[in-house]
Design a protein around this motif. Sequence first.
Motif, PDB file in Angstrom:
ATOM      1  N   GLU A 112       0.831  -1.204   0.000  1.00 51.75           N
ATOM      2  CA  GLU A 112       0.000   0.000   0.000  1.00 51.75           C
ATOM      3  C   GLU A 112       0.869   1.258   0.000  1.00 51.75           C
ATOM      4  OE1 GLU A 112      -2.295   1.182   3.560  1.00 51.75           O
ATOM      5  OE2 GLU A 112      -1.696   2.967   2.454  1.00 51.75           O
ATOM      6  N   ASN A 116       2.277   1.728  -3.440  1.00 53.42           N
ATOM      7  CA  ASN A 116       1.266   2.193  -4.390  1.00 53.42           C
ATOM      8  C   ASN A 116       0.844   3.623  -4.134  1.00 53.42           C
ATOM      9  OD1 ASN A 116       1.160  -0.104  -5.975  1.00 53.42           O
ATOM     10  ND2 ASN A 116      -0.318  -1.113  -4.638  1.00 53.42           N
ATOM     11  N   SER A 117       1.029   4.097  -2.897  1.00 50.17           N
ATOM     12  CA  SER A 117       0.592   5.459  -2.579  1.00 50.17           C
ATOM     13  C   SER A 117       1.549   6.505  -3.156  1.00 50.17           C
ATOM     14  CB  SER A 117       0.493   5.638  -1.061  1.00 50.17           C
ATOM     15  OG  SER A 117       1.795   5.748  -0.496  1.00 50.17           O
ATOM     16  N   ASP A 122       6.990   5.420 -10.235  1.00 50.76           N
ATOM     17  CA  ASP A 122       7.036   3.986 -10.515  1.00 50.76           C
ATOM     18  C   ASP A 122       8.390   3.373 -10.189  1.00 50.76           C
ATOM     19  OD1 ASP A 122       8.456   5.190 -12.467  1.00 50.76           O
ATOM     20  OD2 ASP A 122       7.445   4.232 -14.156  1.00 50.76           O
ATOM     21  N   VAL A 164       3.831  -5.805  -6.351  1.00 58.30           N
ATOM     22  CA  VAL A 164       3.412  -4.534  -6.941  1.00 58.30           C
ATOM     23  C   VAL A 164       3.501  -4.631  -8.461  1.00 58.30           C
ATOM     24  CG1 VAL A 164       4.006  -2.112  -7.151  1.00 58.30           C
ATOM     25  CG2 VAL A 164       4.110  -3.233  -4.930  1.00 58.30           C
ATOM     26  N   LYS A 208       5.392  -1.225 -11.285  1.00 59.99           N
ATOM     27  CA  LYS A 208       6.423  -0.380 -10.691  1.00 59.99           C
ATOM     28  C   LYS A 208       7.695  -1.206 -10.564  1.00 59.99           C
ATOM     29  CE  LYS A 208       3.428   2.695  -8.059  1.00 59.99           C
ATOM     30  NZ  LYS A 208       3.481   3.824  -7.149  1.00 59.99           N
TER      31      LYS A 208
END
Lengths: 287, 556
Positions: B379, B382-383, B387, B409, B412
């Motif tokens: 998380e 992703n926040s 990338d 992920v 990225k």
Amino acid sequence: MAKVRIVTDSTATFEDPLLVHDYNITVVPLNIHFGDRVLRDGVDIDAEEMFHRLRRSPTPPRVSAPGVGAFAEVFQHLSRTTDQICVLLHSQHFTETYANALAARNAFMGRCEIAVIDSRTTSAALGYLVEAVAEAASMGASLDEVVHLARAVIPRLYSVFYVDTLDYIQQADLIGETQAILGTMLQIKPLLTIEDGLLITMEKARTHAQAIDKMIEFVAEFTDIERLCILQGTLRITDRTRMLQDRLALEFARLQSPLLLYTPLLATRIGPDGLGMAILEGTGRDD
Amino acid sequence: MEREFIPSGEALHTCNGHLLQRLAQAGTAWLEQNYESVNALNVFPVPDGDTGTNMLLTMRSACKEIAGLNDPHIGHVAQQLYNGALMGARGNSGVILSQLWRGFARAVEKDAAIDSEGLVRGLQEGVRLAYQAVQTPVEGTMLTVAREGAEEAALAAQHTHDLIAILDRVVARCYQSVERTPQLLDVLAEAGVVDAGGMGLTYLLEGMLRYLRGEPLEVAAAAEVGALQSALTPEDEQGYGYDVQYLIKGQGLDVDRIRADIEAMGWSTLVVGDSNLIKVHVHVHNPGEVIGYGASQGVLHDVVIENMDAQYERFVQERGGPHMPEREPIAPPPIAEGTIAAVTVAPGEGLRRIFYSLGAGRVISGGQTMNPSTGDIVEAINSLPTDKVIILPNNKNILMAAEQAAQQVNGKQVRVVPTQTIPQGISALLALDPHGDLDAVAKAMQEMSATVQTGEVTRSTRDAKINGLKVKKGQVIGLHNDRLCAVGDDLNSVVVELLKKMNVDDLELITLYYGADITPQEARTLAEHLMELYPNHEIELREGGQAHYYYIISAE
């Protein structure tokens, strides 16, 4: 035909102090403001005295560009004996010096050919540029030729410094990407470099030993070094100077590394206690 | 719908998705009963990420994923269990556990139900993937226990097709295997403990076996169920809700119907029993509903309701240090698209601030005593609006979760720089060049992290004899790069002793990050003392705010 005359500003530093005399170079002084007093850099105050005051002064001095008039006067004077002038100045990102020189040149259009060149650096690196160009001019190179030479030398100039404290950088306004380190809550010794005329953070260290390691790594990336000097705010050999000199001697046995003072312009930005190097990269040719 | 499994003492030849669901829940419930004893199997007498807690939280996350699932296909249920275990994986033991589920799920992917052959296949594939996930597998750990358990299953399946009989032998073999771990791993022998991860895995399997035999899944009074009960990350705005447990006594109780009804009201459901007595254990947002329902079915006994939000707060207070997630201390620096950003983990407000001030893109709260899950790290990655990400776990026990997160992920490029301590993480971050080449930057950060010595000062969690030093529970201990090297009753003396052992004479800079239990005045007094002892060194003092660790020290 008269030889090309060379003009630079007082931020240029030379390994050989007689060079200015030998090549008949004109140095235009910057102004150093201590409160209300204005002193001409290198004329009314020399670098050692400047550092001495900087260490004691509660508010650091400010540096300003020579005015358009100062350049006009120089051009006026030189145009009596030559019709070609090459002006080599420190980065236009640091002061108005380059802009003022350009403005002064415009008044001489048609009377005298004047090339104004931004070296994108300052201090000893600018000194190396001035030396190379002045040497060519003394041998009779034309203005076109010396301008061409200057453009070829500029990409070979490198400067790297590390500083103990962020205080001076914080007060200066040319920090560019050094912004990234300003909020830091730990004591950081940033390694700064001048790239495209901007003083930027290259790396961060926490100790002198790490910083000197990184300086050595920086030097090690060159395959051919023509000139290198150590820059300090004092001509005294400190522990750190010795550490750097010893490492340079150990790893680059044939490299000379004279010790020079950096100039007030940099001193107001990085403080009196920075340690740095200027490098003129070799061309890779045997000449 | 096919008939549900009811423990009857008879042989069991197949297992479908419904049964696997029950087994996972039962295993988790049994682990919950025993996780504290797993936590006690700590090699080093320092407060760190507890294996039992980490495995329990990993299984909770797995069970949450299958809550309310009504799928008889074992392949589907196993896949969901793996998904939940993976994202909830905390600590290295949690990650290994998730890999066991991954292999199991992969092996039974196409099966609606499995027999003994399927069980063996699932266990073996789990072991294979778990070994793969560990860079240098070490025997005498959870891996050994899992492998030997799977070997036993294969042997047992040559003689019987009864899944209960096979699991019985697996559990017995796991116990033996756990007993043997100190012979394989010196640190266990020296610390006088068996491997915690192996023990946790054994409890998980034993819980399943107990369920199949109809044995109770509670050893202690429900009220004693540990304080960490509900340290689940909140997964919806309503928070963690309540943990409700009770017994229904009655006549002609319909277990299946009651289970279905209870499941509709909450999650992490466990409903077991017979027509006269049913044990209900469920997590709900509205305890009134589930209590009212129970009372309508029979007479309620041993009703326990725990507020899991309050427990979680307590857990965070006790373990994660005094931080307040709602009040972000300083704004994380803006991260530009396409630049390299760092995700890191730090306990304590002060350390988080320092990491942010050095340019970390995201600092996850946690560390020694509270390991973030793979999902937490995913998380955080992703926040970030870029990338290219580098993870600094700053802890050995977060390394595997970080590596899993890097693989999970999509879209990225993620690299893990395996920092093991806070000082290493801080040093590594200094070398972060957001505009550099990702691999070159990761390499530079790795090299930079190696230039620092780490010292940690905490209190011993038990009596121990390590590195020739005798430690009594409660004494102050100093660790140099994770190695115990100073013991004493006076905090400042231990710090001084530790610095001596750290050989700081040739170094320049000593930074002290003081913890939540130290006042600024105490820290200043120590720093002044150190300035006298080390007049040629720079001494820097910063508030770390970490729990349990009085001082984290870097020397460079």
